[in-house]
Design a protein around this motif. Sequence first.
Motif, mmCIF file in Angstrom:
data_model
loop_
_atom_site.group_PDB
_atom_site.id
_atom_site.type_symbol
_atom_site.label_atom_id
_atom_site.label_comp_id
_atom_site.label_asym_id
_atom_site.label_seq_id
_atom_site.Cartn_x
_atom_site.Cartn_y
_atom_site.Cartn_z
ATOM 1 N N CYS A 58 55.510 -21.683 26.707
ATOM 2 C CA CYS A 58 56.353 -20.677 26.075
ATOM 3 C C CYS A 58 57.376 -20.183 27.097
ATOM 4 C CB CYS A 58 55.506 -19.516 25.579
ATOM 5 S SG CYS A 58 56.494 -18.165 24.932
ATOM 6 N N CYS A 107 54.905 -20.443 19.834
ATOM 7 C CA CYS A 107 54.019 -19.499 20.524
ATOM 8 C C CYS A 107 53.477 -18.490 19.523
ATOM 9 C CB CYS A 107 54.775 -18.790 21.638
ATOM 10 S SG CYS A 107 53.725 -17.627 22.535
ATOM 11 N N CYS A 139 56.410 -15.933 27.544
ATOM 12 C CA CYS A 139 55.161 -15.475 28.161
ATOM 13 C C CYS A 139 54.478 -16.569 28.985
ATOM 14 C CB CYS A 139 54.211 -14.921 27.111
ATOM 15 S SG CYS A 139 53.590 -16.170 25.977
ATOM 16 N N SER A 172 52.092 -15.612 20.036
ATOM 17 C CA SER A 172 52.346 -14.194 20.311
ATOM 18 C C SER A 172 53.831 -13.827 20.304
ATOM 19 C CB SER A 172 51.692 -13.785 21.642
ATOM 20 O OG SER A 172 51.832 -14.810 22.593
ATOM 21 N N CYS A 173 54.698 -14.752 20.770
ATOM 22 C CA CYS A 173 56.126 -14.427 20.816
ATOM 23 C C CYS A 173 56.882 -14.974 19.609
ATOM 24 C CB CYS A 173 56.777 -14.963 22.082
ATOM 25 S SG CYS A 173 55.788 -14.744 23.549
#
Length: 432
Positions: A113, A93, A116, A95-96
Amino acid sequence: MKMGVSGQVQTFTRNQTATQNREIPLAAQAALHPKIRLASAIGKTGARTVLRNPYRSPLIPTTVQNLSVSPHSHEYYGQLTDIILDSFYPSTCSSCNVKMTGRVSTRSYVAKCPKCRKHVSRISHTPFAYLKLPLWTVGWVLDQSATKYPQVITGAEIKRCLNISEDAALRLKKRVQVFASQHKSAVESLFYSELKKRFHKSKDLLEPDKKDINKRVTTPVGNRPIPQSDSVVLFSAKERSNKGRKRFRHHGQTASIYLTDSLGGRQVGVMVQTTTWKGGPALYESIPNQQTKTILPIIQRQIPKNTPFFTDMGMDWLKPYNRNHRTVNHNLQSKRGTGKSRRRFQQNGIHTQAAEGRQGALKTAFRAYRYIKPEHSQLYLNEYSFFGALKYYGAERITSQNQSLLGQNQRPKTKQQGWGLSGMNFSTHNQY
Ligand SMILES: [Zn+2]
């Protein structure tokens, strides 16, 4: 009402089926109706009947022509595809920065994910992108390629086993080749670093002694297997057209892969440079000729500097680049008479038998393809080399090496060196 319907099904028993359709044999019925109840023929437990798809077998032909009646376990190969994609093309992921381990039950190609819940395609930017076949076929074809090694799976075989069209089968085969080619640099660097580790503190080899043929040059390195290189010709022009073979502008092996100028002078055969050690993985490179400028870059990529290395006399120019390079004279004359010596395969412990053995296996395996064009030869060789290396190193080492070569969280690119699935246009090796 409901009771009535289910009651009807239950009373549809062996005797009635037999009497109603006495003329048509059961297998033929099954062929006509894909979901017919074969209870009377196969599995009957009490009054319950077992629903079953007709078998996809050449023995009992069906009119159904699709993958849903394939005899292979979709569940098993689906899970295998899952594992393959996870280990060779892990998705993270953005963003994470965690591994996308979540799945969507209705869309097998999607990764989710766990934090999120962002969705991402697991096959985009892999050789299996835009696959029109069900995803389990990826697991099936890779599993077959790995289990069949040292034999190969051909496009025709994929077509027959999966019951798909020839185009689809060949495209699936090409995807496997691109997949293998993407991991070629990882395999090569594993090969290189293993040799570097093996010989990094060893003493230099002895010089061959012409007088004492039993004195071994390998005494300083003991029993450590020494890498060897040799070349072989597949699909030589010599065998198919004696008149077309190019005789005068090339010598030896190179002559047999080119046609004469009067027939176009193009390359028709494939020359392969094999590098391996006894019991080790083998690297295969398709080469247009045996000149120094062709072979030297390949050897420098595969063999660390000054590593003990055996070849035949065709590569005696390598000595200035590697002080531990030793050659075996395959044309050694016998001491008595005019023949060749029986010592021509081995002198002072120098030989290329491991490489020759691998080439024998390669020749046998590639006979299944009937013929491959020289411009596609490297893809076929990459595939063959990859499944050999997979057996030797295991998927884990190859993937971790690939990750360290590419940098963390990156996928190997599909569009490299003309590997594109639409047009595999290598520049053809028509150099002289
Ligand atoms: Zn996330």
